[in-house]
Design a protein around this motif. Sequence first.
Motif, PDB file in Angstrom:
ATOM      1  N   HIS A  26    -120.363 -33.724   1.727  1.00 61.37           N
ATOM      2  CA  HIS A  26    -119.909 -32.978   2.907  1.00 61.37           C
ATOM      3  C   HIS A  26    -120.843 -31.834   3.312  1.00 61.37           C
ATOM      4  O   HIS A  26    -121.799 -31.493   2.621  1.00 61.37           O
ATOM      5  CB  HIS A  26    -118.490 -32.452   2.685  1.00 61.37           C
ATOM      6  N   TYR A  27    -120.493 -31.213   4.425  1.00 63.18           N
ATOM      7  CA  TYR A  27    -121.309 -30.146   5.023  1.00 63.18           C
ATOM      8  C   TYR A  27    -120.940 -28.767   4.456  1.00 63.18           C
ATOM      9  O   TYR A  27    -119.978 -28.617   3.699  1.00 63.18           O
ATOM     10  CB  TYR A  27    -121.150 -30.156   6.544  1.00 63.18           C
ATOM     11  N   GLY A  30    -117.298 -27.455   4.202  1.00 69.65           N
ATOM     12  CA  GLY A  30    -116.387 -28.591   4.230  1.00 69.65           C
ATOM     13  C   GLY A  30    -115.796 -28.912   2.871  1.00 69.65           C
ATOM     14  O   GLY A  30    -115.842 -28.108   1.930  1.00 69.65           O
ATOM     15  N   THR A  34    -113.170 -33.625   4.832  1.00 69.00           N
ATOM     16  CA  THR A  34    -113.985 -33.827   6.035  1.00 69.00           C
ATOM     17  C   THR A  34    -114.133 -35.310   6.360  1.00 69.00           C
ATOM     18  O   THR A  34    -114.244 -35.700   7.526  1.00 69.00           O
ATOM     19  CB  THR A  34    -115.388 -33.221   5.840  1.00 69.00           C
ATOM     20  N   TRP A  35    -114.116 -36.137   5.321  1.00 65.76           N
ATOM     21  CA  TRP A  35    -114.405 -37.566   5.480  1.00 65.76           C
ATOM     22  C   TRP A  35    -113.160 -38.425   5.689  1.00 65.76           C
ATOM     23  O   TRP A  35    -113.268 -39.640   5.824  1.00 65.76           O
ATOM     24  CB  TRP A  35    -115.146 -38.067   4.245  1.00 65.76           C
ATOM     25  N   HIS A  92    -123.737 -35.263   5.208  1.00 66.62           N
ATOM     26  CA  HIS A  92    -123.530 -34.535   6.469  1.00 66.62           C
ATOM     27  C   HIS A  92    -124.134 -33.143   6.343  1.00 66.62           C
ATOM     28  O   HIS A  92    -123.753 -32.373   5.464  1.00 66.62           O
ATOM     29  CB  HIS A  92    -122.028 -34.457   6.758  1.00 66.62           C
ATOM     30  N   THR A 160    -106.537 -31.262  12.262  1.00 66.26           N
ATOM     31  CA  THR A 160    -107.951 -31.259  11.888  1.00 66.26           C
ATOM     32  C   THR A 160    -108.528 -29.849  11.968  1.00 66.26           C
ATOM     33  O   THR A 160    -109.265 -29.408  11.078  1.00 66.26           O
ATOM     34  CB  THR A 160    -108.747 -32.203  12.801  1.00 66.26           C
ATOM     35  N   LEU A 164    -110.178 -27.705   8.829  1.00 68.16           N
ATOM     36  CA  LEU A 164    -111.528 -27.155   8.829  1.00 68.16           C
ATOM     37  C   LEU A 164    -111.519 -25.669   8.494  1.00 68.16           C
ATOM     38  O   LEU A 164    -112.335 -25.194   7.689  1.00 68.16           O
ATOM     39  CB  LEU A 164    -112.194 -27.390  10.186  1.00 68.16           C
ATOM     40  N   ASP A 167    -110.644 -25.196   4.762  1.00 71.47           N
ATOM     41  CA  ASP A 167    -111.765 -25.554   3.882  1.00 71.47           C
ATOM     42  C   ASP A 167    -112.858 -24.485   3.910  1.00 71.47           C
ATOM     43  O   ASP A 167    -113.430 -24.131   2.871  1.00 71.47           O
ATOM     44  CB  ASP A 167    -112.354 -26.905   4.284  1.00 71.47           C
ATOM     45  N   LEU A 237    -119.992 -31.716  14.186  1.00 71.64           N
ATOM     46  CA  LEU A 237    -118.930 -32.212  13.318  1.00 71.64           C
ATOM     47  C   LEU A 237    -118.470 -33.618  13.708  1.00 71.64           C
ATOM     48  O   LEU A 237    -117.282 -33.915  13.759  1.00 71.64           O
ATOM     49  CB  LEU A 237    -117.729 -31.245  13.362  1.00 71.64           C
ATOM     50  N   VAL A 240    -115.438 -35.696  12.251  1.00 70.67           N
ATOM     51  CA  VAL A 240    -114.072 -35.405  12.695  1.00 70.67           C
ATOM     52  C   VAL A 240    -113.949 -35.416  14.210  1.00 70.67           C
ATOM     53  O   VAL A 240    -112.854 -35.613  14.743  1.00 70.67           O
ATOM     54  CB  VAL A 240    -113.574 -34.042  12.140  1.00 70.67           C
TER      55      VAL A 240
END
Length: 262
Positions: A26-27, A30, A34-35, A92, A160, A164, A167, A237, A240
């Motif tokens: 993940h980024y 994140g 995220t996935w 990502h 979502t 975000l 996280d 992003l 998502v």
Amino acid sequence: MKHDINGLKIHVQEQGTGELTLLFLHYYGGSLRTWGELIQRLQEDYRCIAYDQRGYGDSDKSANSYRIADLASDASELIHALGLKRFVLVGHSMGAKAALLLASMRPDGLKGLVLIAPASPTPGDMPKEFRNSMAHFYDTREGAQQAVQDISRLPLTNATYEMLIEDMQKTAPNARNAWPLVAMMEDISNEVPNIDVPTLILPGEYDPVDPVDAVNQQVASRIPNAEVKIVPDTGHLSPVEAPDAVASYIRTFLLRHVDRND
């Protein structure tokens, strides 16, 4: 489930079945969550494994070092711990830079590489003052909200959006500091040309963080035969913002270049 990786408890989630495994990195800010939307669209055909990188989500936050080599080593050790024989790295942004370094090492079983809004393998060109402030974006809810608004383009569901924000604020202080102040500035560009697997690069059309031109110049140009597909009307992003489009690009790439190999 948590695995002991490099002396840390790393939170891992596995979904789907298939002979080929997709490992998701993940980024910055994140988590494995995220996935979620993307994995829902791929799990019928692939074993999908996502994890919270050190300092993020529900993984161990005791680490002091968050260099790209640390993140790549965690991924490598997780691959060994899970006994993966045929896998594709899906990274990502920050996770893509770690995936680049690991792929350059040509680990056994690596069959492909997918880079979504990838961070540059060269040092970032952001002014130090901005990077210093970036290290504190997630300190408050207001800062995290502003970050999401600044880097996304398409509308997000309330669920979502809240995921975000949560996280980002859950990220360990050391991890918050390490990306903009250390790992973003690391230069792994000499290693990247060693990548020898099919590679798909997915920049967002309106990504303000890693713009299409920069991705083409700094990432795609360094990887032999890399394929670039721009994700329309998205920001940073896209997993998502546009999971349908991203999943479609990945599925087509895998069917064409990976599933039919060996």
